[in-house]
Design a protein around this motif. Structure first.
Motif, PDB file in Angstrom:
ATOM      1  N   ASP A   1      48.119  34.796  39.447  1.00  0.00           N
ATOM      2  CA  ASP A   1      46.665  34.637  39.276  1.00  0.00           C
ATOM      3  C   ASP A   1      46.132  33.499  40.138  1.00  0.00           C
ATOM      4  O   ASP A   1      45.044  33.590  40.710  1.00  0.00           O
TER       5      ASP A   1
ATOM      6  N   CYS B   1      40.923  41.192  44.991  1.00  0.00           N
ATOM      7  CA  CYS B   1      40.841  42.157  43.906  1.00  0.00           C
ATOM      8  C   CYS B   1      39.752  43.157  44.248  1.00  0.00           C
ATOM      9  O   CYS B   1      38.600  42.774  44.460  1.00  0.00           O
TER      10      CYS B   1
ATOM     11  N   THR C   1      37.394  46.352  43.292  1.00  0.00           N
ATOM     12  CA  THR C   1      36.858  47.134  42.180  1.00  0.00           C
ATOM     13  C   THR C   1      35.949  48.204  42.747  1.00  0.00           C
ATOM     14  O   THR C   1      35.231  47.984  43.723  1.00  0.00           O
TER      15      THR C   1
ATOM     16  N   THR D   1      35.125  43.684  46.772  1.00  0.00           N
ATOM     17  CA  THR D   1      36.375  42.968  46.963  1.00  0.00           C
ATOM     18  C   THR D   1      36.086  41.496  46.739  1.00  0.00           C
ATOM     19  O   THR D   1      35.204  40.927  47.370  1.00  0.00           O
TER      20      THR D   1
ATOM     21  N   GLY E   1      37.967  37.528  45.828  1.00  0.00           N
ATOM     22  CA  GLY E   1      39.190  36.748  45.883  1.00  0.00           C
ATOM     23  C   GLY E   1      39.351  36.091  47.236  1.00  0.00           C
ATOM     24  O   GLY E   1      38.573  36.301  48.160  1.00  0.00           O
TER      25      GLY E   1
END
Length: 165
Positions: A58, A64, A66, A99, A101
């Motif tokens: 993490d 990440c 979605t 996206t 991160g």
């Protein structure tokens, strides 16, 4: 566990004197119990590995992705208009990709994940070696003391003072 039960079932009633065989049985059982406790503690550490690794991953801030899709459909019918009966259908689809991160990962955070994996591998490997060597030690103790474990009071079953004179 079944070997422990077997030895427990072979223990005779406690009496004064001639208890050397019972002492052997109790010693073997004590070694088995100590090994069992150590191995159980090692097994309890396994879920901690997954928790530590998940936390480290993490913190990497991996990208990440979605995806969300919204579909709206509407239809209408009308009758008796100047062009006659009419039927209309409309469909609207909205697709959204996000996206988030950090696209650049820190070298030290990646190394930390590797270190957790390597440390756990090392612990599990040494635990397996401990398990194998403990099994061999217990097996050796049982084989060397088989007669005392199976017949702790000897073949006569009790004290035999007449053989001393």
């Amino acid at each position: 566990n079944s070997l422990e039960t077997y030895i427990h079932l072979l223990m005779p009633q406690m009496e004064d004197g001639n208890n050397f065989g019972v002492t052997v049985q109790m010693t073997v059982l004590k070694v088995m119990e100590e090994v069992k406790e150590k191995l159980e503690k090692k097994l309890e550490e396994i879920p901690c590995y997954f928790s530590k690794r998940a936390d480290a991953v993490d913190k990497l801030g991996l990208a990440c992705a979605t995806t969300s899709e919204t579909k709206t459909e509407s239809s209408s019918n009308s009758t008796g208009g100047k062009d006659g009966d009419e039927s209309k259908t409309s469909t609207t689809t909205t697709k959204e990709d996000k996206t988030s991160g950090n696209k650049t990962m820190e070298f030290h955070r990646i190394q930390h994940v590797y270190a957790i994996d390597i440390q756990t591998y090392s612990v599990l490997k040494s635990s397996l070696a401990f398990c194998i060597s403990s099994f061999l030690v217990i097996l050796d103790n049982v084989e060397k003391n088989k007669e005392k474990i199976e017949q702790p009071k000897g073949s006569s079953g009790g004290s035999n003072f007449s053989s001393m004179y």
